[in-house]
Design a protein around this motif. Structure first.
Motif, PDB file in Angstrom:
ATOM      1  N   VAL A 256       0.867  -1.179   0.000  1.00 23.20           N
ATOM      2  CA  VAL A 256       0.000   0.000   0.000  1.00 23.20           C
ATOM      3  C   VAL A 256       0.908   1.235   0.000  1.00 23.20           C
ATOM      4  O   VAL A 256       1.649   1.466   0.956  1.00 23.20           O
ATOM      5  N   VAL A 257       0.875   1.966  -1.115  1.00 18.78           N
ATOM      6  CA  VAL A 257       1.752   3.127  -1.277  1.00 18.78           C
ATOM      7  C   VAL A 257       0.956   4.399  -0.950  1.00 18.78           C
ATOM      8  O   VAL A 257      -0.087   4.641  -1.562  1.00 18.78           O
ATOM      9  N   PRO A 258       1.432   5.188   0.025  1.00 17.69           N
ATOM     10  CA  PRO A 258       0.743   6.452   0.293  1.00 17.69           C
ATOM     11  C   PRO A 258       1.305   7.532  -0.615  1.00 17.69           C
ATOM     12  O   PRO A 258       2.502   7.581  -0.879  1.00 17.69           O
ATOM     13  N   GLN A 259       0.443   8.361  -1.166  1.00 18.39           N
ATOM     14  CA  GLN A 259       0.942   9.479  -1.954  1.00 18.39           C
ATOM     15  C   GLN A 259      -0.077  10.595  -1.902  1.00 18.39           C
ATOM     16  O   GLN A 259      -1.272  10.343  -2.089  1.00 18.39           O
ATOM     17  N   ARG A 260       0.386  11.807  -1.602  1.00 18.17           N
ATOM     18  CA  ARG A 260      -0.539  12.930  -1.479  1.00 18.17           C
ATOM     19  C   ARG A 260      -1.697  12.550  -0.566  1.00 18.17           C
ATOM     20  O   ARG A 260      -1.515  12.186   0.565  1.00 18.17           O
ATOM     21  N   GLU A 261      -2.935  12.594  -1.128  1.00 15.26           N
ATOM     22  CA  GLU A 261      -4.135  12.391  -0.324  1.00 15.26           C
ATOM     23  C   GLU A 261      -4.730  10.999  -0.526  1.00 15.26           C
ATOM     24  O   GLU A 261      -5.925  10.812  -0.365  1.00 15.26           O
ATOM     25  N   THR A 262      -3.894  10.046  -0.899  1.00 14.49           N
ATOM     26  CA  THR A 262      -4.443   8.713  -1.170  1.00 14.49           C
ATOM     27  C   THR A 262      -3.494   7.611  -0.691  1.00 14.49           C
ATOM     28  O   THR A 262      -2.301   7.849  -0.497  1.00 14.49           O
ATOM     29  N   SER A 263      -4.074   6.431  -0.477  1.00 13.90           N
ATOM     30  CA  SER A 263      -3.289   5.206  -0.291  1.00 13.90           C
ATOM     31  C   SER A 263      -3.622   4.312  -1.470  1.00 13.90           C
ATOM     32  O   SER A 263      -4.803   4.085  -1.755  1.00 13.90           O
ATOM     33  N   ILE A 264      -2.593   3.817  -2.159  1.00 11.39           N
ATOM     34  CA  ILE A 264      -2.817   3.024  -3.377  1.00 11.39           C
ATOM     35  C   ILE A 264      -2.442   1.561  -3.099  1.00 11.39           C
ATOM     36  O   ILE A 264      -1.293   1.263  -2.776  1.00 11.39           O
ATOM     37  N   ILE A 265      -3.445   0.667  -3.233  1.00 12.33           N
ATOM     38  CA  ILE A 265      -3.185  -0.766  -3.024  1.00 12.33           C
ATOM     39  C   ILE A 265      -2.751  -1.388  -4.346  1.00 12.33           C
ATOM     40  O   ILE A 265      -3.334  -1.121  -5.382  1.00 12.33           O
ATOM     41  N   GLY A 266      -1.714  -2.200  -4.296  1.00 15.10           N
ATOM     42  CA  GLY A 266      -1.288  -2.897  -5.499  1.00 15.10           C
ATOM     43  C   GLY A 266      -0.591  -4.193  -5.127  1.00 15.10           C
ATOM     44  O   GLY A 266      -0.304  -4.428  -3.969  1.00 15.10           O
ATOM     45  N   THR A 267      -0.274  -4.918  -6.037  1.00  7.65           N
ATOM     46  CA  THR A 267      -0.772  -4.950  -7.391  1.00  7.65           C
ATOM     47  C   THR A 267      -0.889  -6.392  -7.798  1.00  7.65           C
ATOM     48  O   THR A 267      -0.621  -7.291  -6.977  1.00  7.65           O
ATOM     49  N   SER A 268      -1.289  -6.645  -9.007  1.00  6.00           N
ATOM     50  CA  SER A 268      -1.418  -8.028  -9.472  1.00  6.00           C
ATOM     51  C   SER A 268      -0.572  -8.190 -10.728  1.00  6.00           C
ATOM     52  O   SER A 268       0.211  -7.294 -11.054  1.00  6.00           O
ATOM     53  N   SER A 269      -0.711  -9.276 -11.418  1.00  2.00           N
ATOM     54  CA  SER A 269       0.148  -9.525 -12.566  1.00  2.00           C
ATOM     55  C   SER A 269      -0.475 -10.544 -13.496  1.00  2.00           C
ATOM     56  O   SER A 269      -0.847 -11.634 -13.063  1.00  2.00           O
ATOM     57  N   TRP A 270      -0.663 -10.151 -14.759  1.00  2.00           N
ATOM     58  CA  TRP A 270      -1.071 -11.117 -15.778  1.00  2.00           C
ATOM     59  C   TRP A 270      -0.542 -10.624 -17.121  1.00  2.00           C
ATOM     60  O   TRP A 270       0.080  -9.561 -17.175  1.00  2.00           O
ATOM     61  N   LYS A 271      -0.725 -11.392 -18.168  1.00  2.00           N
ATOM     62  CA  LYS A 271      -0.156 -11.001 -19.461  1.00  2.00           C
ATOM     63  C   LYS A 271      -1.248 -10.591 -20.439  1.00  2.00           C
ATOM     64  O   LYS A 271      -2.338 -11.171 -20.420  1.00  2.00           O
TER      65      LYS A 271
END
Lengths: 391, 237
Positions: A256-271
């Motif tokens: 979970v990456v915090p940046q400015r006014e948000t927390s961003i949940i990541g991530t997944s992976s497919w092709k």
């Protein structure tokens, strides 16, 4: 320092982090540079990335080559890019017994890759990040950070412009100009003026990310780029001050990456085959909420602000390893090896390592012209991104 | 389940003038207005030009007017913008020179922001356990220009400094705990600066980043008024 004197020119295809850093390095080594980008700056992979300035912690157990690149570049970017980074640190947090089993491997990995780190007790971690799962068993601090991806590119490009580079957003490459076995320029479509024309140069550098394969095909060359998207969910409000990583091997929804006014949940992976518009799998989104909430339970009770996805340009053979297994390091291809002169592709890697990718690429380019000009981007402080608009 | 949405997009090309193009889009309600525009570009019309990068309200590049209101389409979900079968009227930002389609020229705006010189990254407020100079955070203003597009004064006075730059000036005083440079003061304290705002508060209404430019302009006015009074009293005394 005086600009090295020679009269070579270069075209860079793509103004994501890689192309922008390559343009900057080329100008410092005396090339006359034109950057062509089919959309806005950073409108492809770079813009929509997770904004994580990697400490290398994520890779220090399984992919130490990438981890070492990350921590070295993390420390360099702190010095040269003051306008594009939030330096807020990161925690790797252990919630389960399995996480605790991984901890010694992680600490060994940090040691092996020279990643500064500090062990924290559960109480210390909770004091730093009150929204952490109260079940947290332990944590390790590392120098993760956060960047603003477009500003990162604009800083490289502003500095390149100040050294004479011409940057052309909304200019799409429709073909490569070939003479004999040599690429001599690009045929482009200016999407603003709606005109097509040729631009010539001594070397063309393909930094088109997940679209690099399509560009290379224009010269009849196969580049093994695997467009590998991941889903990110930007939540309403900022619920952590530091980057929160799951202390375990890489998996979906482990950060979970915090940046400015948000927390961003990541991530997944497919092709995917086509990286232009990517459908977002609903089950991936649900997994982000579930896994993110394992580390920060508050994420269960806030609404998403936006969901986004984009393809990483990983290097590998199509149909072989799964996305997670592909190395996150980068590779520069001098296509003279396949009999095509004047054409270089750079792919793979991460925004965190874009400066190093550029250094390697421009070393390859200089060698092609018999030039021995050292790279100086490690110590060149970049202009503010605002200068991109005002220069 | 996907929704059927009609996008009516204002097009402009230097040689062809303006028109409105209509596109039918099938898109999930949880995706964003920006995703729909990108889908039109990817599947229907490769000539459409628009600005975008981060898709999470950080870079400030994608600002548009949608159904008459300034928004960042990257965080405007389809389900919050319209209903199944609904229409989205999409135009470029107002009060900026249009380059083509939805792309506006941000250079004049950034010249003003650079003149004011608001820091882009600053130290965070004190957080538990922080080393004082170890942690930094971006300023809230993402320099997207929505406030200028929505401002009725910018629409009538092209010399007006505008809400973002005035809010930045207040922020410069706040973070430096000091005064503005003479050059910045001259730009701020004149009839096209601080005193031109007529408190419509449209800027704060559309700001996607809680900067509250109108509130900051009012704070700056109080500060300047106090400063003038102080000088006046000082001169008499």
């Amino acid at each position: 320092m005086s600009t090295p004197s020679h009269n070579y020119s270069a075209i860079v295809i793509g103004a994501g982090s890689t192309g922008s850093a390559v343009a900057h390095d080329l100008t410092l080594r005396g090339f006359a540079v034109t950057v062509v980008e089919r959309g806005e700056i950073a409108s492809g992979t770079t813009g929509r990335n997770h904004c994580l300035l990697h400490s290398g912690g994520r890779y220090c157990v399984k992919d130490q080559e990438s981890a070492i690149e990350c921590i070295e570049e993390n420390m360099i970017l702190r010095k040269i890019m003051p306008d594009a980074l939030e330096l807020n640190g990161g925690l790797f947090v252990a919630i389960t017994d399995s996480d605790m089993d991984y901890k010694p491997l992680f600490l060994e990995g940090c040691e092996a890759c020279n990643i500064p780190h500090k062990e924290l007790t559960a109480d210390e971690a909770l004091k730093l990040e009150p929204n952490l799962n109260p079940e947290v068993k332990a944590a390790v601090w590392v120098p993760d950070g956060v960047f603003e991806p477009m500003r990162l590119c604009l800083s490289f490009l502003a500095t390149a412009k100040s050294h004479g580079a011409v940057v052309r957003p909304f200019t799409e490459v429709k073909g490569l100009l070939m003479e004999g076995g040599r690429v001599t320029g690009v045929h482009v479509w200016d999407r603003i003026e709606n005109k097509e024309f040729d631009i010539h140069a001594d070397v063309v550098i393909n930094a088109a990310g997940p679209w690099a394969e399509a560009i290379a095909e224009m010269a009849g060359i196969d580049v093994p780029v695997v467009p590998t998207p991941g889903v990110m969910v930007s939540m309403t409000g900022r619920h952590n001050q530091r980057v929160i990583n799951r202390l375990n091997k890489s998996s979906d929804g482990d950060i979970v990456v915090p940046q400015r006014e948000t927390s961003i949940i990541g991530t997944s992976s497919w092709k995917v085959e086509d990286a232009d518009y990517i459908e977002i799998p609903e089950d991936h989104v649900r997994l982000m909420y579930e896994r993110g909430a394992e580390m920060l339970p508050v994420l269960k009770s806030v609404s998403p602000r936006g969901i986004f996805t984009v393809a990483r340009p990983l290097i590998g053979s199509r149909g072989e390893a799964e996305g997670r297994e592909l190395s996150r390091t980068f590779k520069c291809f001098d296509h003279a090896d396949e009999g095509v002169e004047g054409f270089v592709t750079i792919s793979g890697g991460k925004t965190t390592t874009s400066r190093a990718m550029a250094e390697t690429t421009v070393d390859v380019v200089c060698k092609k012209f018999g030039l021995e000009i050292p790279c100086t981007t490690r110590d060149t402080v970049l202009l503010s991104y605002r200068a991109f608009y005002t220069l | 389940m996907s929704w059927q949405i009609t996008y009516k997009i204002k097009r402009y090309h230097p040689d062809q003038g303006s028109r409105v193009d209509t596109f039918q889009v099938e898109i999930e309600p949880e995706r964003t207005v920006l995703d729909g525009i990108e889908l039109i570009w990817a599947k229907q019309d490769r000539t459409l030009v628009f600005r975008h990068a981060c898709h999470h309200a950080s870079c400030g590049s994608c600002g548009l007017v949608v159904n008459g209101v300034e928004v960042l389409p990257c965080i405007k979900l389809i389900q919050d913008a319209t209903t199944d079968g609904g229409t989205l009227e999409v135009e470029p930002l107002r009060n900026f020179p249009v380059v083509a389609d939805l792309v506006v020229d941000m250079a004049p705006f950034f010249e003003r922001m650079q003149l004011i010189g608001m820091p882009i990254v600053g130290p965070t407020g004190p957080l538990p356990g922080q080393e004082p100079d170890e942690y930094t955070a971006f300023e809230n203003c993402i320099e997207c220009g929505l406030c200028l597009s929505a401002c009725p004064v910018v629409a009538t006075d092209s010399k007006y400094l505008g809400p973002a730059a005035l809010a930045a000036a207040e922020r410069v005083i706040e973070v430096s705990e000091g005064r503005l440079s003479d050059e910045v003061l001259a730009a701020v304290d004149n009839e096209h600066g601080l005193w031109r705002c007529h408190a419509a508060f449209e800027c704060s209404e559309v700001c996607p980043s809680n900067v509250d430019p109108a509130g900051r302009i009012m704070a700056l006015r109080r500060r300047m008024t106090f400063e003038r009074l102080r000088r006046l009293v000082g001169a008499k005394g």
